[in-house]
Scaffold this motif. Structure first.
Motif, PDB file in Angstrom:
ATOM      1  N   PHE A  92       0.846  -1.196   0.000  1.00 29.66           N
ATOM      2  CA  PHE A  92       0.000   0.000   0.000  1.00 29.66           C
ATOM      3  C   PHE A  92       0.882   1.247   0.000  1.00 29.66           C
ATOM      4  CE2 PHE A  92      -2.837   3.218   1.804  1.00 29.66           C
ATOM      5  CZ  PHE A  92      -3.963   3.010   1.029  1.00 29.66           C
ATOM      6  N   TYR A  93       1.967   1.208   0.774  1.00 31.80           N
ATOM      7  CA  TYR A  93       2.886   2.343   0.827  1.00 31.80           C
ATOM      8  C   TYR A  93       3.534   2.591  -0.530  1.00 31.80           C
ATOM      9  CZ  TYR A  93       7.258   4.803   1.585  1.00 31.80           C
ATOM     10  OH  TYR A  93       8.310   5.676   1.476  1.00 31.80           O
ATOM     11  N   LEU A  94       4.046   1.521  -1.142  1.00 34.22           N
ATOM     12  CA  LEU A  94       4.748   1.666  -2.425  1.00 34.22           C
ATOM     13  C   LEU A  94       3.823   2.186  -3.522  1.00 34.22           C
ATOM     14  CD1 LEU A  94       7.046  -1.498  -2.542  1.00 34.22           C
ATOM     15  CD2 LEU A  94       7.725   0.907  -2.301  1.00 34.22           C
ATOM     16  N   ILE A  95       2.597   1.646  -3.575  1.00 34.56           N
ATOM     17  CA  ILE A  95       1.677   2.049  -4.638  1.00 34.56           C
ATOM     18  C   ILE A  95       1.201   3.490  -4.427  1.00 34.56           C
ATOM     19  CG2 ILE A  95      -0.532   1.546  -5.754  1.00 34.56           C
ATOM     20  CD1 ILE A  95       0.002  -1.417  -4.956  1.00 34.56           C
ATOM     21  N   THR A  96       0.937   3.847  -3.166  1.00 35.02           N
ATOM     22  CA  THR A  96       0.522   5.231  -2.881  1.00 35.02           C
ATOM     23  C   THR A  96       1.645   6.203  -3.232  1.00 35.02           C
ATOM     24  OG1 THR A  96      -0.743   4.329  -1.036  1.00 35.02           O
ATOM     25  CG2 THR A  96      -0.556   6.702  -1.135  1.00 35.02           C
ATOM     26  N   LEU A  97       2.866   5.801  -2.932  1.00 35.14           N
ATOM     27  CA  LEU A  97       4.037   6.624  -3.265  1.00 35.14           C
ATOM     28  C   LEU A  97       4.132   6.800  -4.783  1.00 35.14           C
ATOM     29  CD1 LEU A  97       6.505   7.855  -1.691  1.00 35.14           C
ATOM     30  CD2 LEU A  97       7.807   5.888  -2.488  1.00 35.14           C
ATOM     31  N   ALA A  98       3.993   5.684  -5.517  1.00 39.05           N
ATOM     32  CA  ALA A  98       4.065   5.729  -6.977  1.00 39.05           C
ATOM     33  C   ALA A  98       2.969   6.622  -7.540  1.00 39.05           C
ATOM     34  CB  ALA A  98       3.944   4.315  -7.551  1.00 39.05           C
ATOM     35  N   LYS A  99       1.797   6.565  -6.911  1.00 38.33           N
ATOM     36  CA  LYS A  99       0.664   7.380  -7.364  1.00 38.33           C
ATOM     37  C   LYS A  99       0.970   8.869  -7.220  1.00 38.33           C
ATOM     38  CE  LYS A  99      -4.137   8.316  -6.255  1.00 38.33           C
ATOM     39  NZ  LYS A  99      -5.367   7.796  -5.690  1.00 38.33           N
ATOM     40  N   HIS A 100       1.530   9.250  -6.059  1.00 38.55           N
ATOM     41  CA  HIS A 100       1.831  10.662  -5.828  1.00 38.55           C
ATOM     42  C   HIS A 100       2.980  11.149  -6.702  1.00 38.55           C
ATOM     43  CE1 HIS A 100      -1.118  11.119  -2.823  1.00 38.55           C
ATOM     44  NE2 HIS A 100      -0.571  10.275  -1.961  1.00 38.55           N
ATOM     45  N   ARG A 101       4.013  10.302  -6.848  1.00 39.78           N
ATOM     46  CA  ARG A 101       5.181  10.676  -7.643  1.00 39.78           C
ATOM     47  C   ARG A 101       4.815  10.874  -9.107  1.00 39.78           C
ATOM     48  NH1 ARG A 101      10.039   8.913  -4.843  1.00 39.78           N
ATOM     49  NH2 ARG A 101       9.964  10.307  -3.055  1.00 39.78           N
ATOM     50  N   SER A 102       3.982   9.925  -9.639  1.00 39.54           N
ATOM     51  CA  SER A 102       3.682   9.955 -11.076  1.00 39.54           C
ATOM     52  C   SER A 102       2.476  10.840 -11.373  1.00 39.54           C
ATOM     53  CB  SER A 102       3.430   8.537 -11.581  1.00 39.54           C
ATOM     54  OG  SER A 102       2.284   8.014 -10.938  1.00 39.54           O
ATOM     55  N   ARG A 103       1.763  11.277 -10.310  1.00 39.20           N
ATOM     56  CA  ARG A 103       0.539  12.068 -10.449  1.00 39.20           C
ATOM     57  C   ARG A 103      -0.491  11.387 -11.341  1.00 39.20           C
ATOM     58  NH1 ARG A 103       3.923  16.941 -10.680  1.00 39.20           N
ATOM     59  NH2 ARG A 103       4.339  17.464  -8.516  1.00 39.20           N
ATOM     60  N   GLN A 104      -0.544  10.060 -11.282  1.00 34.18           N
ATOM     61  CA  GLN A 104      -1.546   9.316 -12.048  1.00 34.18           C
ATOM     62  C   GLN A 104      -2.727   9.049 -11.115  1.00 34.18           C
ATOM     63  OE1 GLN A 104      -1.127   8.556 -15.361  1.00 34.18           O
ATOM     64  NE2 GLN A 104       0.783   9.697 -15.230  1.00 34.18           N
ATOM     65  N   ASN A 105      -3.753   9.890 -11.225  1.00 31.67           N
ATOM     66  CA  ASN A 105      -4.869   9.790 -10.280  1.00 31.67           C
ATOM     67  C   ASN A 105      -5.700   8.522 -10.431  1.00 31.67           C
ATOM     68  OD1 ASN A 105      -4.852  11.798  -8.382  1.00 31.67           O
ATOM     69  ND2 ASN A 105      -5.575  13.333  -9.830  1.00 31.67           N
TER      70      ASN A 105
END
Lengths: 231, 122
Positions: free
Chosen positions: A19-32
């Motif tokens: 959950f941490y890694l995916i949330t991080l990837a979401k914020h970094r890539s700005r892919q909502n």
């Protein structure tokens, strides 16, 4: 391997880490559109199958996280409380809109499931697909349906709602921000609300208000249906 | 310490909701009774928003995390879906379109009626 996976720590560590890694990837890539819940579920299932780890081993730790569903449901009262003035201001429009939405959700799932020939268990599991997840799980339990299928249908509904909202509302010539926000929250809960936030402040507030009101109305309607012996 | 205190309050309300549902034989699931209880406590001012804010917002902002195990449970119940993947998806897709349309059109109708009524008064 057996020694590592058959502990409480395994399920908790795997869930928290992903959950941490995916949330991080979401914020970094700005892919909502990235949905950390759906992606975590898919990746965990793949890991369990590929590494031949029994489901029961994952659930040793998984059940610890699962036991927080109660408090998570309780705190849903907070967004409702925060939007209380908006609720009072538009009470008749909200009541009318939500009742139409909840009735069409339940009736359309029952009708469509029978048209497409789904079995009864599947039909019952899909009934709360527009309801926010913690309350959707409660409704699924009330209907003696399958939690897992209900959750997947809720996430897919959220993604569908967020994707179609701008086009559908334009096609229907919906111009009022209250109607826009309310319909997005009532049909596609918190995931749809991310789209309502992009549309504007009133849309966002109405959408987050609709999540709680629609969920509670669904619970009420299901109770009435069960008490009357209709379902 | 603040987080523990807030968590304690939220869990106590959860427990109270469970007990009320069980002993009054309410058809309402315990957590939902707890949610209504929290709403009443906030509205009556018995509980202040700041007394639960930080923990509640953490849970609300990361809600998805708590459903992961329940989502993974689909792997033991997927048999019910077998052979009906496309059909189930279509049910969810069409139903979502209908719910959004019904809510939007009804709400817009109510708002228009309301504005017309208010217009006459002016």
């Amino acid at each position: 391997m057996e020694n590592i996976t058959n502990t409480h720590l395994f399920g908790i560590l795997l869930t928290v880490g992903l959950f941490y890694l995916i949330t991080l990837a979401k914020h970094r890539s700005r892919q909502n559109w990235l949905n950390p819940l759906l992606l975590s579920v898919i990746i965990i299932i793949c890991i369990l199958i590929l590494a031949d780890i029994p489901y029961e081993h994952y659930m040793e730790g998984g059940s610890v996280i699962h036991s927080f569903l109660g408090p998570v449901t309780v705190v849903l009262a907070l967004p409702l409380y925060r939007q209380r003035k908006l609720l009072a201001l538009h009470k008749y429009s909200i009541m009318g809109g939500i009742i139409a939405g909840v009735a069409s959700a339940i009736l359309s799932v029952i009708g469509l499931s029978r048209i497409f020939g789904l079995n009864e268990m599947l039909e019952r599991s899909l009934v709360p697909h527009s309801v926010t997840t913690p309350i959707g799980i409660s409704v699924s339990n009330m209907l003696k349906a399958t939690q897992g299928i209900t959750i997947i249908s809720i996430i897919i509904t959220g993604i569908i709602g967020a994707s179609i909202a701008p086009l559908l509302l334009k096609f229907l010539r919906i111009k009022h921000p209250v109607a826009k926000g309310l319909s997005i929250g009532a049909s596609s809960h918190a995931v749809g609300t991310t789209k309502a936030i992009e549309m504007g402040e009133t849309e966002a507030a109405m959408s987050s208000l609709a999540i709680g009101v629609a969920a509670l109305t669904t619970v009420l309607v299901v109770i009435i249906m069960q008490v009357m012996g209709w379902y | 310490m603040k987080i523990f205190k807030q968590l304690f309050i939220i869990l106590s309300i959860n427990l109270a909701g469970d007990l009320i549902s069980r002993y009054l034989h309410l058809p309402l699931p315990g957590p939902i009774t707890g949610m209504l209880l929290l709403l009443v406590l906030l509205l009556t001012g018995v509980l202040k928003e700041r007394q639960i804010r930080d923990t509640a917002d953490f849970m609300l902002q990361n809600m998805g995390f708590f459903f992961i195990p329940a989502g993974v449970s689909v792997m033991i119940s997927y048999q019910a879906l077998k052979g009906f993947y496309l059909e189930s998806f279509l049910v969810v897709l069409i139903s979502t379109i209908l719910v959004m349309s019904a809510t939007a059109l009804t709400t817009q109708l109510f708002i228009n009626l309301n504005e017309k009524k208010n217009g006459k008064h002016n």
